[in-house]
Design a protein around this motif. Sequence first.
Motif, PDB file in Angstrom:
ATOM      1  N   ARG A 235      42.927  25.916  44.397  1.00  0.00           N
ATOM      2  CA  ARG A 235      42.253  25.489  43.369  1.00  0.00           C
ATOM      3  C   ARG A 235      40.782  25.243  43.775  1.00  0.00           C
ATOM      4  NH1 ARG A 235      45.955  20.089  41.706  1.00  0.00           N
ATOM      5  NH2 ARG A 235      47.966  21.445  41.120  1.00  0.00           N
ATOM      6  N   ALA A 236      40.524  24.871  44.876  1.00  0.00           N
ATOM      7  CA  ALA A 236      38.994  24.568  45.275  1.00  0.00           C
ATOM      8  C   ALA A 236      38.364  25.897  45.284  1.00  0.00           C
ATOM      9  CB  ALA A 236      39.146  24.089  46.897  1.00  0.00           C
ATOM     10  N   GLY A 237      39.110  27.096  45.773  1.00  0.00           N
ATOM     11  CA  GLY A 237      38.440  28.338  45.880  1.00  0.00           C
ATOM     12  C   GLY A 237      38.257  28.975  44.309  1.00  0.00           C
ATOM     13  N   THR A 238      39.007  28.478  43.483  1.00  0.00           N
ATOM     14  CA  THR A 238      38.515  29.095  41.885  1.00  0.00           C
ATOM     15  C   THR A 238      37.301  28.615  41.682  1.00  0.00           C
ATOM     16  OG1 THR A 238      39.620  27.255  40.881  1.00  0.00           O
ATOM     17  CG2 THR A 238      40.836  29.035  41.141  1.00  0.00           C
ATOM     18  N   GLU A 239      37.006  27.195  41.926  1.00  0.00           N
ATOM     19  CA  GLU A 239      35.523  26.710  41.653  1.00  0.00           C
ATOM     20  C   GLU A 239      34.438  27.338  42.225  1.00  0.00           C
ATOM     21  OE1 GLU A 239      35.369  22.401  40.723  1.00  0.00           O
ATOM     22  OE2 GLU A 239      37.597  22.576  40.468  1.00  0.00           O
ATOM     23  N   MET A 277      33.231  37.445  29.509  1.00  0.00           N
ATOM     24  CA  MET A 277      33.535  36.517  30.433  1.00  0.00           C
ATOM     25  C   MET A 277      34.436  36.889  31.683  1.00  0.00           C
ATOM     26  SD  MET A 277      34.661  32.550  29.719  1.00  0.00           S
ATOM     27  CE  MET A 277      33.135  32.119  28.956  1.00  0.00           C
ATOM     28  N   VAL A 278      34.191  36.156  32.882  1.00  0.00           N
ATOM     29  CA  VAL A 278      35.094  36.235  33.819  1.00  0.00           C
ATOM     30  C   VAL A 278      35.520  34.850  34.258  1.00  0.00           C
ATOM     31  CG1 VAL A 278      35.235  36.699  36.434  1.00  0.00           C
ATOM     32  CG2 VAL A 278      33.818  38.397  34.863  1.00  0.00           C
ATOM     33  N   ILE A 279      36.784  34.935  34.415  1.00  0.00           N
ATOM     34  CA  ILE A 279      37.491  33.517  34.805  1.00  0.00           C
ATOM     35  C   ILE A 279      37.986  33.747  36.172  1.00  0.00           C
ATOM     36  CG2 ILE A 279      39.947  33.840  33.770  1.00  0.00           C
ATOM     37  CD1 ILE A 279      39.378  31.060  32.754  1.00  0.00           C
ATOM     38  N   ALA A 280      37.991  32.674  37.032  1.00  0.00           N
ATOM     39  CA  ALA A 280      38.574  32.580  38.495  1.00  0.00           C
ATOM     40  C   ALA A 280      39.547  31.638  38.081  1.00  0.00           C
ATOM     41  CB  ALA A 280      37.464  32.115  39.375  1.00  0.00           C
ATOM     42  N   ALA A 281      40.595  31.857  38.395  1.00  0.00           N
ATOM     43  CA  ALA A 281      41.901  31.108  38.201  1.00  0.00           C
ATOM     44  C   ALA A 281      43.026  31.243  39.259  1.00  0.00           C
ATOM     45  CB  ALA A 281      42.257  31.544  36.934  1.00  0.00           C
ATOM     46  N   THR A 282      43.745  30.363  39.496  1.00  0.00           N
ATOM     47  CA  THR A 282      44.988  30.291  40.033  1.00  0.00           C
ATOM     48  C   THR A 282      46.029  31.200  39.045  1.00  0.00           C
ATOM     49  OG1 THR A 282      45.745  28.216  39.414  1.00  0.00           O
ATOM     50  CG2 THR A 282      44.683  28.179  41.411  1.00  0.00           C
ATOM     51  N   VAL A 283      47.383  31.470  39.839  1.00  0.00           N
ATOM     52  CA  VAL A 283      48.212  32.035  38.999  1.00  0.00           C
ATOM     53  C   VAL A 283      48.842  31.134  38.003  1.00  0.00           C
ATOM     54  CG1 VAL A 283      48.808  33.834  40.727  1.00  0.00           C
ATOM     55  CG2 VAL A 283      49.958  31.516  40.712  1.00  0.00           C
ATOM     56  N   ALA A 284      48.518  30.041  37.796  1.00  0.00           N
ATOM     57  CA  ALA A 284      48.844  29.182  36.703  1.00  0.00           C
ATOM     58  C   ALA A 284      48.302  29.431  35.327  1.00  0.00           C
ATOM     59  CB  ALA A 284      48.386  27.785  36.911  1.00  0.00           C
ATOM     60  N   PHE A 285      47.014  30.651  35.414  1.00  0.00           N
ATOM     61  CA  PHE A 285      46.741  31.006  34.333  1.00  0.00           C
ATOM     62  C   PHE A 285      47.006  32.417  34.094  1.00  0.00           C
ATOM     63  CE2 PHE A 285      43.011  33.559  32.418  1.00  0.00           C
ATOM     64  CZ  PHE A 285      42.815  32.805  31.386  1.00  0.00           C
ATOM     65  N   GLY A 286      47.218  32.759  32.786  1.00  0.00           N
ATOM     66  CA  GLY A 286      47.709  34.080  32.569  1.00  0.00           C
ATOM     67  C   GLY A 286      48.933  34.494  31.534  1.00  0.00           C
ATOM     68  N   MET A 287      49.978  33.602  32.158  1.00  0.00           N
ATOM     69  CA  MET A 287      51.205  33.888  30.992  1.00  0.00           C
ATOM     70  C   MET A 287      51.015  33.322  29.786  1.00  0.00           C
ATOM     71  SD  MET A 287      55.091  32.523  31.838  1.00  0.00           S
ATOM     72  CE  MET A 287      55.593  33.510  33.119  1.00  0.00           C
ATOM     73  N   GLY A 288      50.005  32.298  29.564  1.00  0.00           N
ATOM     74  CA  GLY A 288      49.923  31.802  28.316  1.00  0.00           C
ATOM     75  C   GLY A 288      48.620  32.595  27.551  1.00  0.00           C
ATOM     76  N   ILE A 289      48.390  33.642  28.202  1.00  0.00           N
ATOM     77  CA  ILE A 289      47.302  34.328  27.496  1.00  0.00           C
ATOM     78  C   ILE A 289      47.690  35.652  27.077  1.00  0.00           C
ATOM     79  CG2 ILE A 289      45.016  35.307  27.986  1.00  0.00           C
ATOM     80  CD1 ILE A 289      44.920  32.278  28.218  1.00  0.00           C
ATOM     81  N   ASP A 290      47.302  35.743  25.741  1.00  0.00           N
ATOM     82  CA  ASP A 290      47.662  37.206  25.099  1.00  0.00           C
ATOM     83  C   ASP A 290      46.466  37.827  24.688  1.00  0.00           C
ATOM     84  OD1 ASP A 290      49.542  39.127  24.072  1.00  0.00           O
ATOM     85  OD2 ASP A 290      49.878  38.029  22.281  1.00  0.00           O
ATOM     86  N   LYS A 291      45.445  37.937  25.518  1.00  0.00           N
ATOM     87  CA  LYS A 291      44.319  38.520  25.300  1.00  0.00           C
ATOM     88  C   LYS A 291      44.410  40.086  25.603  1.00  0.00           C
ATOM     89  CE  LYS A 291      39.536  38.129  26.671  1.00  0.00           C
ATOM     90  NZ  LYS A 291      38.875  38.016  25.117  1.00  0.00           N
ATOM     91  N   PRO A 292      44.126  40.797  24.716  1.00  0.00           N
ATOM     92  CA  PRO A 292      44.551  42.351  24.952  1.00  0.00           C
ATOM     93  C   PRO A 292      43.301  42.975  25.598  1.00  0.00           C
ATOM     94  CG  PRO A 292      43.843  42.038  22.557  1.00  0.00           C
ATOM     95  CD  PRO A 292      43.810  40.535  23.103  1.00  0.00           C
ATOM     96  N   ASP A 293      42.161  42.439  25.603  1.00  0.00           N
ATOM     97  CA  ASP A 293      40.906  43.440  26.070  1.00  0.00           C
ATOM     98  C   ASP A 293      40.423  43.005  27.386  1.00  0.00           C
ATOM     99  OD1 ASP A 293      40.006  40.805  25.303  1.00  0.00           O
ATOM    100  OD2 ASP A 293      38.253  41.379  24.183  1.00  0.00           O
ATOM    101  N   VAL A 294      41.342  42.280  28.206  1.00  0.00           N
ATOM    102  CA  VAL A 294      40.732  41.981  29.653  1.00  0.00           C
ATOM    103  C   VAL A 294      40.882  43.382  30.386  1.00  0.00           C
ATOM    104  CG1 VAL A 294      41.576  41.188  31.868  1.00  0.00           C
ATOM    105  CG2 VAL A 294      42.141  40.051  29.782  1.00  0.00           C
ATOM    106  N   ARG A 295      39.692  43.750  30.995  1.00  0.00           N
ATOM    107  CA  ARG A 295      39.132  44.926  31.139  1.00  0.00           C
ATOM    108  C   ARG A 295      39.436  45.101  32.982  1.00  0.00           C
ATOM    109  NH1 ARG A 295      39.556  46.406  27.128  1.00  0.00           N
ATOM    110  NH2 ARG A 295      41.150  47.651  28.496  1.00  0.00           N
TER     111      ARG A 295
END
Length: 594
Positions: A235-239, A277-295
């Motif tokens: 968590r601290a690493g993401t920030e 945008m770039v998001i720094a996240a733990t693996v808690a982030f992602g399953m709830g995202i249906d964003k198609p244009d992540v490059r």
Amino acid sequence: MLSDARAALQTIFGYPDFRGVQADVVTRVLTGRSTLAVMPTGAGKSLTYQLPATMLPGTCVVVSPLIALMHDQLRAATAVGIRAATLTSVDENRAETRRRFLDGVLDLLYVAPERASGGEFRDLLDRGKVSLFAIDEAHCVSEWGHDFRPDYRLLRPLLDRSPDVPRLALTATADAHTRADILEQLGIAADGLIVAGFDRPNIRYQISPRDNVTRQIADLIAETPGPGIVYVPSRAGTEKMAAALAKTGRPTRAYHAGLEPAVRAANQAAFVASENMVIAATVAFGMGIDKPDVRFVAHAGLPKSIEAYYQETGRAGRDGDPAIAHLFWGADDFARARQRIGEVEPARQSGERQRLNAMAALVETPSCRRRLLLQHFGETDAPVDCGNCDNCLNPPASIDATTVARKFLSAVFRTGQLYGVGYVEGVLTGQSSDRSLQNGHENLSVFGIVSGDEAALLKPVARALLARDALRANPHGGLEFGPGAKALLKGDATLDLIVPARRSRRARGAAIDNPVGDPLFEALRAKRRELAQEAGVPPYVIFHDAVLRAMTAERPATIAALARISGVGAVKRDAYGDAFLSVIRQFREAEASE
């Protein structure tokens, strides 16, 4: 029946035909047969229940694991005219949603497994008409899966109460063992399995040893326009990572479970709505995202398994456009992972060890990464050269580092298996210190036996020995022998090191073919942003970049011509067609007057 489905596909979604196994899955659903569909992310899994839901009498109940994912899918379904609703703890219109379901005016009803397995929800379904049960992220039902959710195991009684309603289970990540468990847990016959394959050809897989990972990821960001996700182990690493990456000039946010809920939701919403945008996240982030244009998806540390890696990297390029998945790993990743394995219950340790060894094979292989990845999921006919991973684009050389490995192991043994990599390296290269003098290690036969070219191999050798379980880290950070040490010392095994090649061969599909700089394309993107802000939805919900590229290339002059572009369905045509045609018309007139 399939011809009717194709007509509906064109009208609702604007697609001229199905892709891959979509037609097979939709046909089974429309004929009332239960199915487990294993389809890679980006292959259009949601369409296989959304389309039948508009054709069958009643409501399709969709079980989905996360509220954010449900709301993303709700926005996308509503945008094409599908009557959909969510029934979650954060929805204030739950009474209205129940009424709409009972009145038979909902095509889709999204619920979480916790609600779906409850008595109150079962009573609600008894009073209405259900056309289909769709279980999304179905690997969550299996204890063998990488993302087990106990509430998924409670769904079977709900399904069995309606034996005539077909079941459609959907997942992108399930090996043979997990697939068999899903079929059993959800009561789907073995002949209902459809496996589309796991290949994501638009994703370029890259794996590198970690060396100043913040700088490495900053370089990746500089080379890769568009939204990106950086997975960080803590968590601290993401920030910390978000703050460091902000210096690149790209907008950045952090995301982890320890943030205040309002901050976490705001950061997620900002990322979903962004185009860069770039998001720094733990693996808690992602399953709830249906964003198609992540490059791009970058890992600043080792994923817990190949299944987790596949799912996390699969969040890139869902729109089918080129994307990058870059993993940065270090020896300490494996050391920590093996320590964690020792802390789980004994019955699970063997499986966890196999998963970690599979990850070690993936990061160390000098051959095609994609081939190894696909073989892990049972695809034995994977190509030898995929043309879109780092090893295929720039084949690495390998050197025999067995002698250095044996010297390193000998030094670990002779110093008592108590010290870390840096100290052992210092002993081998003859670096005198107060510590080595006090310990008497400067009198050992291994002191100063490594120099020159061999000294440069010590760090990668240590990394490889930890990855192969020839070395392990003890709780105090010292190195001790693992099961793989004996074979190396006895001469029954060798250690080859990969020497990364310089970039030379261009990656097929690595560069996105957006006509960036084309004034018409940029104007269409600006119009999309304006419409998205007015509607309160992310830009991709209006149209994907691929649709705007087609508009730029074809320059349709009429609504009929616009409707022939793939991805322009009837509802979007009527809602947004005139706005985009107006932009194109202005460019036509400007060109004519020049």
